[in-house]
Design an enzyme around this catalytic site. Sequence first.
Site, short mmCIF file in Angstrom:
data_model
loop_
_atom_site.label_atom_id
_atom_site.label_comp_id
_atom_site.label_asym_id
_atom_site.label_seq_id
_atom_site.Cartn_x
_atom_site.Cartn_y
_atom_site.Cartn_z
N HIS A 154 0.81 -1.23 0.00
CA HIS A 154 0.00 0.00 0.00
C HIS A 154 0.84 1.27 0.00
O HIS A 154 0.30 2.37 -0.11
CB HIS A 154 -0.95 0.03 1.21
CG HIS A 154 -1.96 -1.07 1.20
ND1 HIS A 154 -2.81 -1.29 0.13
CD2 HIS A 154 -2.25 -2.05 2.11
CE1 HIS A 154 -3.58 -2.34 0.39
NE2 HIS A 154 -3.27 -2.82 1.58
N ASP A 188 -2.58 -10.47 -2.19
CA ASP A 188 -3.15 -10.01 -0.92
C ASP A 188 -4.64 -9.72 -1.14
O ASP A 188 -5.07 -9.45 -2.27
CB ASP A 188 -2.41 -8.73 -0.47
CG ASP A 188 -2.83 -8.27 0.92
OD1 ASP A 188 -2.17 -8.66 1.90
OD2 ASP A 188 -3.83 -7.51 1.03
N HIS A 190 -6.23 -7.14 -0.36
CA HIS A 190 -6.42 -5.73 -0.73
C HIS A 190 -5.64 -5.37 -1.99
O HIS A 190 -4.58 -5.95 -2.25
CB HIS A 190 -5.94 -4.82 0.42
CG HIS A 190 -6.57 -5.13 1.74
ND1 HIS A 190 -5.98 -5.95 2.67
CD2 HIS A 190 -7.76 -4.72 2.26
CE1 HIS A 190 -6.78 -6.04 3.74
NE2 HIS A 190 -7.86 -5.30 3.51
N ASP A 277 -4.61 -12.71 4.06
CA ASP A 277 -5.90 -12.15 4.50
C ASP A 277 -7.04 -12.51 3.54
O ASP A 277 -8.17 -12.05 3.71
CB ASP A 277 -5.81 -10.62 4.72
CG ASP A 277 -5.02 -9.89 3.66
OD1 ASP A 277 -4.62 -10.52 2.65
OD2 ASP A 277 -4.78 -8.68 3.85
N1 Q9C Z 1 -9.95 -2.62 11.11
C1 Q9C Z 1 -2.57 -5.02 4.36
O1 Q9C Z 1 -3.19 -6.06 4.29
N2 Q9C Z 1 -8.35 -1.46 6.99
N3 Q9C Z 1 -3.15 -3.86 4.80
C2 Q9C Z 1 -8.61 -2.26 8.13
C3 Q9C Z 1 -10.25 -3.09 9.80
C4 Q9C Z 1 -6.96 -1.36 6.62
C5 Q9C Z 1 -4.52 -3.83 5.18
C6 Q9C Z 1 -9.98 -2.04 8.71
C7 Q9C Z 1 -6.49 -2.56 5.86
C8 Q9C Z 1 -5.04 -2.48 5.49
C9 Q9C Z 1 -1.12 -4.99 4.01
ZN ZN Z 2 -4.20 -7.01 2.83
#
Ligand code: Q9C
Ligand code: ZN
Length: 334
Positions: A154, A188, A190, A277
């Site tokens: 990110h 991933d 995301h 994830d």
């Molecule tokens: N509390 C990576 O997987 N949003 N980053 C989370 C839930 C942020 C994930 C909301 C997600 C970022 C590297």
């Molecule tokens: Zn992620």
Amino acid sequence: MRIIYSQVHLNHRPNYEVFNGIREIHADTPQRIENIKEALVGKSGLKVIEPKRFPLSWIEKVHSHDYISYIARAGRHAGGNYVYPSVFPYESLDILPTNEIAKRGVYSYDLYTPVSASTYESARMAVMTSLTASSFVRRGERVVYALTRPPGHHAERKRMGGYCYFNNAAIAANYLSTRGRVAILDIDFHHGNGTQQIFYDRSDVLFVSIHASPKLKFPYFSGSEGEKGRGQGKNYNLNFPLSLSVSDSDYQRILIQACKKISDFKPNYLVVSVGFDTHKDDPVGGFRLSTRYYFHMAKTIHQLNIPTVLVQEGGYNNSIIGDIAVSFINGFIC
Ligand code: Q9C
Ligand code: ZN
């Protein structure tokens, strides 16, 4: 297979992430990487080694000097066990005054990515981890696993976000691109918005990402199908945004399509942004992949037969993350 790991990441312990004024315990815990390492260490065919040191210029080819300097200097206002190493130039810069720290909005696009005392040191070591893995692959190893934390995909050229500071996978890909064509496969949950941004204008690095649609999930502003690259980079960026509740067989269908695009590009190297994830029991994600499926996912990627650097990104269920990693890595060694 070599696994590159340093315990320096243990010092990076973000307390909270904030969304719209509500704070939650931060999902990027040191235990994530500890559990992966513990599950893999001692298995036959695997060897855990420390990262080597590479010049900071590899980071500066991907991130701007002022951005790197901000991370190095801002964290010193925070508490924690910051260690001042002597050999890297950014430590010699003065601590940032408060009004400079307050320019956080310039360097970050969310409140999920705090900069504390050990952030710079840990993020820098994560880069050394992906570069070390890349150097082994450059010298002829088939696949090497970089246990990077904090994650990186990110992180844009000049902005942190989504728990990411330096883009470990992008820095590895850029390093390998001096020796040939590089494909990046981002699996991933995301969208790897930072990696996409960094290579958006380039045709020598192909970026392919499979992720939850940005209409539904973080990072929300990036990852749609229409984002195909720009200028020379047109058609060298490929997004597969998916709805939630994706099953093993749904995912496998898309992965085969993604891998076809990668093999058509005929890359010399492959960098995989590996996120766990996508698992059905992940607290942050929303797909429905089983632990067993990661073996087949890995086999499909392995069958591309391209020298490969695996770079760890997300995966937040600490009680199963080790099992997922074992399933995934088995797909590369069987
Ligand atoms: N509390 C990576 O997987 N949003 N980053 C989370 C839930 C942020 C994930 C909301 C997600 C970022 C590297
Ligand atoms: Zn992620």
